[in-house]
Scaffold this active site. Sequence first.
Site, PDB file in Angstrom:
ATOM      1  N   ASN A   1       0.834  -1.215   0.000  1.00  0.00           N
ATOM      2  CA  ASN A   1       0.000   0.000   0.000  1.00  0.00           C
ATOM      3  C   ASN A   1       0.866   1.261   0.000  1.00  0.00           C
ATOM      4  OD1 ASN A   1      -3.009  -0.493   0.094  1.00  0.00           O
ATOM      5  ND2 ASN A   1      -2.295  -1.997   1.594  1.00  0.00           N
TER       6      ASN A   1
ATOM      7  N   ARG B   1       4.775   1.753  24.904  1.00  0.00           N
ATOM      8  CA  ARG B   1       4.120   2.247  23.677  1.00  0.00           C
ATOM      9  C   ARG B   1       4.176   3.766  23.570  1.00  0.00           C
ATOM     10  NH1 ARG B   1       0.721  -0.437  20.749  1.00  0.00           N
ATOM     11  NH2 ARG B   1       0.263  -1.898  22.410  1.00  0.00           N
TER      12      ARG B   1
ATOM     13  N   ARG C   1       0.718  -1.938  14.869  1.00  0.00           N
ATOM     14  CA  ARG C   1       0.781  -1.458  16.253  1.00  0.00           C
ATOM     15  C   ARG C   1      -0.439  -0.589  16.519  1.00  0.00           C
ATOM     16  NH1 ARG C   1       4.377  -2.743  20.011  1.00  0.00           N
ATOM     17  NH2 ARG C   1       4.646  -0.587  20.696  1.00  0.00           N
TER      18      ARG C   1
ATOM     19  N   LEU D   1      -2.099   2.636  18.102  1.00  0.00           N
ATOM     20  CA  LEU D   1      -1.558   3.968  18.391  1.00  0.00           C
ATOM     21  C   LEU D   1      -2.042   4.427  19.765  1.00  0.00           C
ATOM     22  CD1 LEU D   1      -1.925   5.973  15.066  1.00  0.00           C
ATOM     23  CD2 LEU D   1      -0.315   4.153  15.650  1.00  0.00           C
TER      24      LEU D   1
ATOM     25  N   ASN E   1      -6.056   4.897   7.983  1.00  0.00           N
ATOM     26  CA  ASN E   1      -5.699   3.474   8.032  1.00  0.00           C
ATOM     27  C   ASN E   1      -6.449   2.761   6.918  1.00  0.00           C
ATOM     28  OD1 ASN E   1      -4.632   1.008   9.079  1.00  0.00           O
ATOM     29  ND2 ASN E   1      -6.620   0.613  10.051  1.00  0.00           N
TER      30      ASN E   1
ATOM     31  N   HIS F   1      -7.928  -1.101   6.000  1.00  0.00           N
ATOM     32  CA  HIS F   1      -8.229  -2.386   6.637  1.00  0.00           C
ATOM     33  C   HIS F   1      -8.885  -3.306   5.600  1.00  0.00           C
ATOM     34  CE1 HIS F   1      -9.066  -5.116   9.906  1.00  0.00           C
ATOM     35  NE2 HIS F   1     -10.276  -5.280   9.414  1.00  0.00           N
TER      36      HIS F   1
HETATM   37  C1  GRF Z   1      -3.202  -4.797   4.033  1.00  0.00           C
HETATM   38  O1  GRF Z   1      -4.098  -5.845   3.777  1.00  0.00           O
HETATM   39  C2  GRF Z   1      -3.867  -3.733   4.874  1.00  0.00           C
HETATM   40  O2  GRF Z   1      -5.233  -3.595   4.626  1.00  0.00           O
HETATM   41  C3  GRF Z   1      -3.655  -4.240   6.273  1.00  0.00           C
HETATM   42  O3  GRF Z   1      -2.381  -4.830   6.263  1.00  0.00           O
HETATM   43  C4  GRF Z   1      -2.047  -5.242   4.947  1.00  0.00           C
HETATM   44  C5  GRF Z   1      -0.773  -4.570   4.586  1.00  0.00           C
HETATM   45  O4  GRF Z   1      -0.284  -4.950   3.335  1.00  0.00           O
HETATM   46  N1  GRF Z   1      -3.799  -3.185   7.244  1.00  0.00           N
HETATM   47  P1  GRF Z   1       0.919  -4.142   2.689  1.00  0.00           P
HETATM   48  O5  GRF Z   1       2.052  -4.158   3.708  1.00  0.00           O
HETATM   49  O6  GRF Z   1       0.448  -2.755   2.402  1.00  0.00           O
HETATM   50  O7  GRF Z   1       1.283  -4.902   1.459  1.00  0.00           O
END
Ligand code: GRF
Length: 203
Positions: free
Chosen positions: A15, A66, A92, A94, A108, A110
């Site tokens: 990502n 943390r 992690r 936050l 974020n 998900h």
């Molecule tokens: C992705 O599936 C994201 O949605 C989740 O962790 C994964 C990270 O993948 N939070 P990458 O490291 O971006 O390839």
Amino acid sequence: MKTKLGVLISGRGSNMKALAQACDEGRIPAKMAIVLSNKKNAAGLEWARSHGIPVEVLAHGDFPDREAHDRAIVRQLIRAKVDWVCLAGYMRLLSPDFVEAFKHRILNIHPSLLPSFPGLDAQAQAVDFGVRVSGCTVHIVDAKLDHGPIVVQRSVEVLPSDSADDLAARIIVEEHQAYPDAVRLLIENAWHTNDRRIIWGAN
Ligand code: GRF
């Protein structure tokens, strides 16, 4: 001055790469100012370094707790003059002070359609539950896990034969579209929040 992104990773960083490429290609009017990782061997770091993006590793094990770790990260983000923080596979939680330091400026991604299947192994949770549709969610980070106001969601079909890995492979393609889209929307448009909702337009 271009908007500056700081990206936090713990692993593969696909990502992060999608966001960096979107910046380079002008699909996001921003520059990736820093990539931070809590793991020194996160695979995504090498790609970031080789693309000239400043990289910092702050291993959480090197800090007493943390809060101290998060304070060090916030310092780095401020030093890099970051406007937005993008969590991209950052494994992690936050601390409240971190969330407050960049209030409504932390995103974020998900791999489920929140509020379904928050937490770890979202794709396996979706397969185990037997849903027919899953997807990904980009949301603003608040104090609760996988919870804040939703910016973008993209859906995918879940096939009867899918393993968690099959579904993850289909979802990640959508993630790489959704994250740049969400960042661009927030940077280019006026918006405000009303409780859980993002309202497009000035307050
Ligand atoms: C992705 O599936 C994201 O949605 C989740 O962790 C994964 C990270 O993948 N939070 P990458 O490291 O971006 O390839």
